[in-house]
Design a protein around this motif. Structure first.
Motif, PDB file in Angstrom:
ATOM      1  N   GLY A  12       0.891  -1.262  -0.137  1.00 23.60           N
ATOM      2  CA  GLY A  12       0.135  -0.077   0.071  1.00 23.60           C
ATOM      3  C   GLY A  12       1.094   1.197  -0.017  1.00 23.60           C
ATOM      4  O   GLY A  12       1.921   1.148  -0.001  1.00 23.60           O
ATOM      5  N   LEU A  13       0.151   2.342   0.168  1.00 19.27           N
ATOM      6  CA  LEU A  13       0.512   3.686   0.136  1.00 19.27           C
ATOM      7  C   LEU A  13       0.097   4.589   0.796  1.00 19.27           C
ATOM      8  O   LEU A  13      -1.096   4.385   1.029  1.00 19.27           O
ATOM      9  N   LYS A  14       0.833   5.136   1.985  1.00 15.28           N
ATOM     10  CA  LYS A  14       0.246   6.094   2.924  1.00 15.28           C
ATOM     11  C   LYS A  14       1.178   7.292   2.525  1.00 15.28           C
ATOM     12  O   LYS A  14       2.124   7.480   2.273  1.00 15.28           O
ATOM     13  N   GLY A  15       0.222   8.616   2.587  1.00 14.22           N
ATOM     14  CA  GLY A  15       0.817   9.779   2.427  1.00 14.22           C
ATOM     15  C   GLY A  15       0.353  11.040   3.010  1.00 14.22           C
ATOM     16  O   GLY A  15      -1.024  10.846   3.574  1.00 14.22           O
ATOM     17  N   LYS A  16       1.026  12.044   3.083  1.00 16.37           N
ATOM     18  CA  LYS A  16       0.579  13.295   3.367  1.00 16.37           C
ATOM     19  C   LYS A  16       1.011  14.429   2.620  1.00 16.37           C
ATOM     20  O   LYS A  16       2.465  14.430   2.208  1.00 16.37           O
ATOM     21  N   GLN A  17       0.314  15.298   1.947  1.00 13.10           N
ATOM     22  CA  GLN A  17       0.692  16.231   1.090  1.00 13.10           C
ATOM     23  C   GLN A  17       0.289  17.735   1.515  1.00 13.10           C
ATOM     24  O   GLN A  17      -0.981  17.895   1.829  1.00 13.10           O
ATOM     25  N   GLU A  18       1.064  18.625   1.525  1.00 14.74           N
ATOM     26  CA  GLU A  18       0.281  20.197   1.859  1.00 14.74           C
ATOM     27  C   GLU A  18      -0.290  20.467   0.810  1.00 14.74           C
ATOM     28  O   GLU A  18       0.202  20.407  -0.468  1.00 14.74           O
ATOM     29  N   LEU A  19      -1.522  20.977   0.811  1.00 14.43           N
ATOM     30  CA  LEU A  19      -2.488  21.534  -0.241  1.00 14.43           C
ATOM     31  C   LEU A  19      -2.196  23.065  -0.318  1.00 14.43           C
ATOM     32  O   LEU A  19      -2.000  23.633  -1.086  1.00 14.43           O
ATOM     33  N   ILE A  20      -2.428  23.714   0.804  1.00 13.38           N
ATOM     34  CA  ILE A  20      -2.049  25.060   1.072  1.00 13.38           C
ATOM     35  C   ILE A  20      -1.193  25.113   2.226  1.00 13.38           C
ATOM     36  O   ILE A  20      -1.092  24.375   3.285  1.00 13.38           O
ATOM     37  N   ASP A  21      -0.811  26.436   2.781  1.00 16.24           N
ATOM     38  CA  ASP A  21      -0.121  26.423   4.026  1.00 16.24           C
ATOM     39  C   ASP A  21      -0.698  25.976   5.320  1.00 16.24           C
ATOM     40  O   ASP A  21      -1.926  26.351   5.498  1.00 16.24           O
ATOM     41  N   LEU A  29      -3.922   3.782   0.982  1.00 17.08           N
ATOM     42  CA  LEU A  29      -4.680   2.926  -0.117  1.00 17.08           C
ATOM     43  C   LEU A  29      -3.776   1.772   0.040  1.00 17.08           C
ATOM     44  O   LEU A  29      -2.234   1.570   0.022  1.00 17.08           O
ATOM     45  N   GLN A  30      -4.272   0.554   0.534  1.00 12.30           N
ATOM     46  CA  GLN A  30      -3.939  -0.853   0.770  1.00 12.30           C
ATOM     47  C   GLN A  30      -4.576  -1.925   0.059  1.00 12.30           C
ATOM     48  O   GLN A  30      -5.874  -1.777  -0.326  1.00 12.30           O
ATOM     49  N   THR A  31      -3.823  -3.038  -0.455  1.00  9.54           N
ATOM     50  CA  THR A  31      -4.386  -4.071  -1.233  1.00  9.54           C
ATOM     51  C   THR A  31      -3.819  -5.257  -0.885  1.00  9.54           C
ATOM     52  O   THR A  31      -2.759  -5.550  -0.641  1.00  9.54           O
ATOM     53  N   ALA A  32      -4.685  -6.358  -0.383  1.00 11.42           N
ATOM     54  CA  ALA A  32      -4.359  -7.545  -0.264  1.00 11.42           C
ATOM     55  C   ALA A  32      -4.188  -8.553  -1.170  1.00 11.42           C
ATOM     56  O   ALA A  32      -4.896  -8.391  -2.380  1.00 11.42           O
ATOM     57  N   PHE A  33      -3.019  -9.257  -1.185  1.00 10.28           N
ATOM     58  CA  PHE A  33      -2.822 -10.307  -2.286  1.00 10.28           C
ATOM     59  C   PHE A  33      -2.030 -11.568  -1.704  1.00 10.28           C
ATOM     60  O   PHE A  33      -1.560 -11.662  -0.559  1.00 10.28           O
ATOM     61  N   ASN A  34      -2.202 -12.656  -2.422  1.00  7.96           N
ATOM     62  CA  ASN A  34      -1.436 -13.899  -2.367  1.00  7.96           C
ATOM     63  C   ASN A  34      -0.129 -13.930  -2.967  1.00  7.96           C
ATOM     64  O   ASN A  34      -0.028 -13.741  -4.141  1.00  7.96           O
ATOM     65  N   PRO A  35       0.973 -13.906  -2.111  1.00 10.35           N
ATOM     66  CA  PRO A  35       2.267 -13.836  -2.604  1.00 10.35           C
ATOM     67  C   PRO A  35       2.618 -14.963  -3.558  1.00 10.35           C
ATOM     68  O   PRO A  35       3.638 -14.739  -4.244  1.00 10.35           O
ATOM     69  N   GLN A  36       2.195 -15.972  -3.309  1.00  6.79           N
ATOM     70  CA  GLN A  36       2.384 -17.114  -4.156  1.00  6.79           C
ATOM     71  C   GLN A  36       2.038 -16.866  -5.820  1.00  6.79           C
ATOM     72  O   GLN A  36       2.827 -17.259  -6.839  1.00  6.79           O
ATOM     73  N   SER A  37       0.913 -16.337  -5.719  1.00  8.67           N
ATOM     74  CA  SER A  37       0.269 -16.373  -7.103  1.00  8.67           C
ATOM     75  C   SER A  37       0.094 -14.964  -7.841  1.00  8.67           C
ATOM     76  O   SER A  37       0.171 -14.613  -9.115  1.00  8.67           O
ATOM     77  N   GLY A  38       0.340 -13.686  -6.509  1.00  8.51           N
ATOM     78  CA  GLY A  38       0.082 -12.476  -7.228  1.00  8.51           C
ATOM     79  C   GLY A  38      -1.243 -11.995  -7.263  1.00  8.51           C
ATOM     80  O   GLY A  38      -1.469 -10.636  -7.619  1.00  8.51           O
ATOM     81  N   LYS A  39      -2.143 -12.986  -7.089  1.00  3.87           N
ATOM     82  CA  LYS A  39      -3.530 -12.325  -7.324  1.00  3.87           C
ATOM     83  C   LYS A  39      -4.130 -11.784  -6.054  1.00  3.87           C
ATOM     84  O   LYS A  39      -3.463 -11.834  -5.018  1.00  3.87           O
ATOM     85  N   LEU A  40      -4.827 -10.763  -6.364  1.00  2.00           N
ATOM     86  CA  LEU A  40      -5.772 -10.167  -5.223  1.00  2.00           C
ATOM     87  C   LEU A  40      -6.349 -11.307  -4.240  1.00  2.00           C
ATOM     88  O   LEU A  40      -6.837 -11.945  -4.937  1.00  2.00           O
TER      89      LEU A  40
END
Length: 77
Positions: A12-21, A29-40
């Motif tokens: 996943g991705l986590k983040g913080k972005q300054e929009l204005i002062d 955003l996080q997605t679970a998957f099977n590491p053996q097949s790569g499928k969700l």
């Protein structure tokens, strides 16, 4: 890579972005998957795969809210 019976693998991705002062937008955003097949992760898909098979021929059987869709753990901003 190996299956994990205690919890799913995810990326996943986590983040913080300054929009204005001093005003920030945050996201996760996080997605679970099977590491053996790569499928969700797809709990209902495992049920469908085993429909009509003898118990000895079934490979998995799980029900889950994770049904093969992207961002199946978290998606917010």
């Amino acid at each position: 890579m190996a299956p994990n019976p205690f919890g799913g693998s995810f990326i996943g991705l986590k983040g913080k972005q300054e929009l204005i002062d001093n005003v920030y937008g945050v996201f996760n955003l996080q997605t679970a998957f099977n590491p053996q097949s790569g499928k969700l992760s797809d709990g209902l898909g495992s049920i469908v795969q085993n429909n009509g098979l003898a118990v000895g021929a079934q490979n998995s059987f799980a029900d889950s809210a994770r049904d093969g869709q992207p961002f199946n753990i978290a998606a917010w901003g």
